[in-house]
Design an enzyme around this catalytic site. Structure first.
Site, PDB file in Angstrom:
ATOM      1  N   MET A   1       0.853  -1.167   0.000  1.00  0.00           N
ATOM      2  CA  MET A   1       0.000   0.000   0.000  1.00  0.00           C
ATOM      3  C   MET A   1       0.900   1.231   0.000  1.00  0.00           C
ATOM      4  O   MET A   1       2.021   1.134   0.494  1.00  0.00           O
ATOM      5  CB  MET A   1      -0.934  -0.019   1.206  1.00  0.00           C
ATOM      6  CG  MET A   1      -0.390   0.495   2.548  1.00  0.00           C
ATOM      7  SD  MET A   1      -0.866   2.189   2.877  1.00  0.00           S
ATOM      8  CE  MET A   1       0.704   2.914   3.306  1.00  0.00           C
ATOM      9  N   PRO A   2       0.535   2.350  -0.523  1.00  0.00           N
ATOM     10  CA  PRO A   2      -0.767   2.583  -1.139  1.00  0.00           C
ATOM     11  C   PRO A   2      -0.818   2.111  -2.589  1.00  0.00           C
ATOM     12  O   PRO A   2       0.206   1.873  -3.225  1.00  0.00           O
ATOM     13  CB  PRO A   2      -0.882   4.110  -1.071  1.00  0.00           C
ATOM     14  CG  PRO A   2       0.522   4.572  -1.220  1.00  0.00           C
ATOM     15  CD  PRO A   2       1.361   3.556  -0.493  1.00  0.00           C
ATOM     16  N   PHE A   3      -2.070   1.984  -3.074  1.00  0.00           N
ATOM     17  CA  PHE A   3      -2.304   1.676  -4.484  1.00  0.00           C
ATOM     18  C   PHE A   3      -3.045   2.869  -5.078  1.00  0.00           C
ATOM     19  O   PHE A   3      -4.077   3.287  -4.565  1.00  0.00           O
ATOM     20  CB  PHE A   3      -3.145   0.404  -4.621  1.00  0.00           C
ATOM     21  CG  PHE A   3      -3.381   0.011  -6.048  1.00  0.00           C
ATOM     22  CD1 PHE A   3      -2.406  -0.680  -6.765  1.00  0.00           C
ATOM     23  CD2 PHE A   3      -4.566   0.325  -6.697  1.00  0.00           C
ATOM     24  CE1 PHE A   3      -2.613  -1.038  -8.089  1.00  0.00           C
ATOM     25  CE2 PHE A   3      -4.778  -0.030  -8.016  1.00  0.00           C
ATOM     26  CZ  PHE A   3      -3.804  -0.711  -8.715  1.00  0.00           C
TER      27      PHE A   3
ATOM     28  N   GLN B   1       2.391   1.777  -5.400  1.00  0.00           N
ATOM     29  CA  GLN B   1       2.050   1.252  -6.726  1.00  0.00           C
ATOM     30  C   GLN B   1       1.117   2.261  -7.405  1.00  0.00           C
ATOM     31  O   GLN B   1       0.166   2.743  -6.789  1.00  0.00           O
ATOM     32  CB  GLN B   1       1.326  -0.085  -6.608  1.00  0.00           C
ATOM     33  CG  GLN B   1       2.087  -1.134  -5.816  1.00  0.00           C
ATOM     34  CD  GLN B   1       2.454  -2.329  -6.657  1.00  0.00           C
ATOM     35  OE1 GLN B   1       2.129  -2.406  -7.839  1.00  0.00           O
ATOM     36  NE2 GLN B   1       3.134  -3.282  -6.052  1.00  0.00           N
TER      37      GLN B   1
ATOM     38  N   ASP C   1      -5.909   4.001  -2.552  1.00  0.00           N
ATOM     39  CA  ASP C   1      -6.219   3.056  -1.473  1.00  0.00           C
ATOM     40  C   ASP C   1      -5.022   3.031  -0.538  1.00  0.00           C
ATOM     41  O   ASP C   1      -3.890   2.811  -0.980  1.00  0.00           O
ATOM     42  CB  ASP C   1      -6.435   1.646  -2.044  1.00  0.00           C
ATOM     43  CG  ASP C   1      -7.678   1.550  -2.904  1.00  0.00           C
ATOM     44  OD1 ASP C   1      -8.777   1.762  -2.379  1.00  0.00           O
ATOM     45  OD2 ASP C   1      -7.547   1.241  -4.098  1.00  0.00           O
TER      46      ASP C   1
END
Lengths: 65, 65, 65, 65, 65, 65
Positions: free
Chosen positions: B1-3, B40, C7
């Site tokens: 995370m994060p995405f 990401q 996210d």
């Protein structure tokens, strides 16, 4: 429900996707109490030149790990 | 995370995307306390004929602002 | 456009999110040719017990790296 | 806000998408109290070979219902 | 298919959401050739402190337009 | 990559989610050629009053099938 979206690089054959979808559906039935009919799965292919990790595109030469 | 997923119109070069991804990664490291390796980022191009604002497709002639 | 979804785990303050959103907006303006007004960013917090990496929930004891 | 994403099979014409976007925008204005200018809608086409229901790809021969 | 996700601020009642979902379903049936049974809609509420436009959180004092 | 998002109703225990995530990771390793370390999975719970099928919220009395 459930609705499953899978972002991944291109390169899987239709047969690989079909087998993956079947196994994921079974996982949701067996472990999450879903009915098979309720499970929807979408594969969304993302090119390596559109995916970055740690600030580096996956299409770039990668540092040795 | 994060995405991070970025929906945007086509038209950016690979170099623009790479620079954007690097800067967004730095933003998440500096301001949100993320490690670079955890970030990401995915670019998802959406054609103007697939994007509507105020009920009008972006591919349609736009009213003067 | 663009629309950005992030996210991430809970735990960032409102100020951290605001600073992150400002920096990401600047990145899209500077490197991707977007106008500031066009940039929308959404933070979606995901609990560690809802996020798995390598088949292990982030809320589980993690193996040493 | 709001931001609406619609995953669907390919095959709709640009005119169908435009009419759909207009009607969805009106629905959000009339029933959810949104201003027209605030409504963004994205269509994301997903091939039948990338969409599974009940563990079977939509591109496969379907069982009789 | 189709699968529709709507990100929006909190504050709509269950009745407003129900009416919105009904109208969006009708839009997809009438204009995009979908069957009613195939339409899935998800509302995802996003707090104003989690949504930025033009680099400013929606929870912040907004500049006069 | 891959990144997997699962929208589903609340009600699964943490153990059910963990078992589901493990099985989905195995499915992606076995059938799609992914490494375990590359697989990220996010569960996003959606209340029945936020999910409509065929224009009817899942929280409403359902017609007999």
């Amino acid at each position: 429900m459930p609705f499953v979206r899978i972002d991944l690089f291109p390169g899987r054959t239709d047969e690989q996707k079909a087998n993956t979808a079947r196994a994921i559906t079974e996982a949701l039935v067996q472990h999450a109490g879903c009915t098979p009919q309720s499970v929807q799965i979408v594969f969304a292919e993302v090119k390596k030149s559109d995916w970055a990790t740690a600030g580096v595109m996956a299409s770039a030469p990668q540092p040795a790990e």
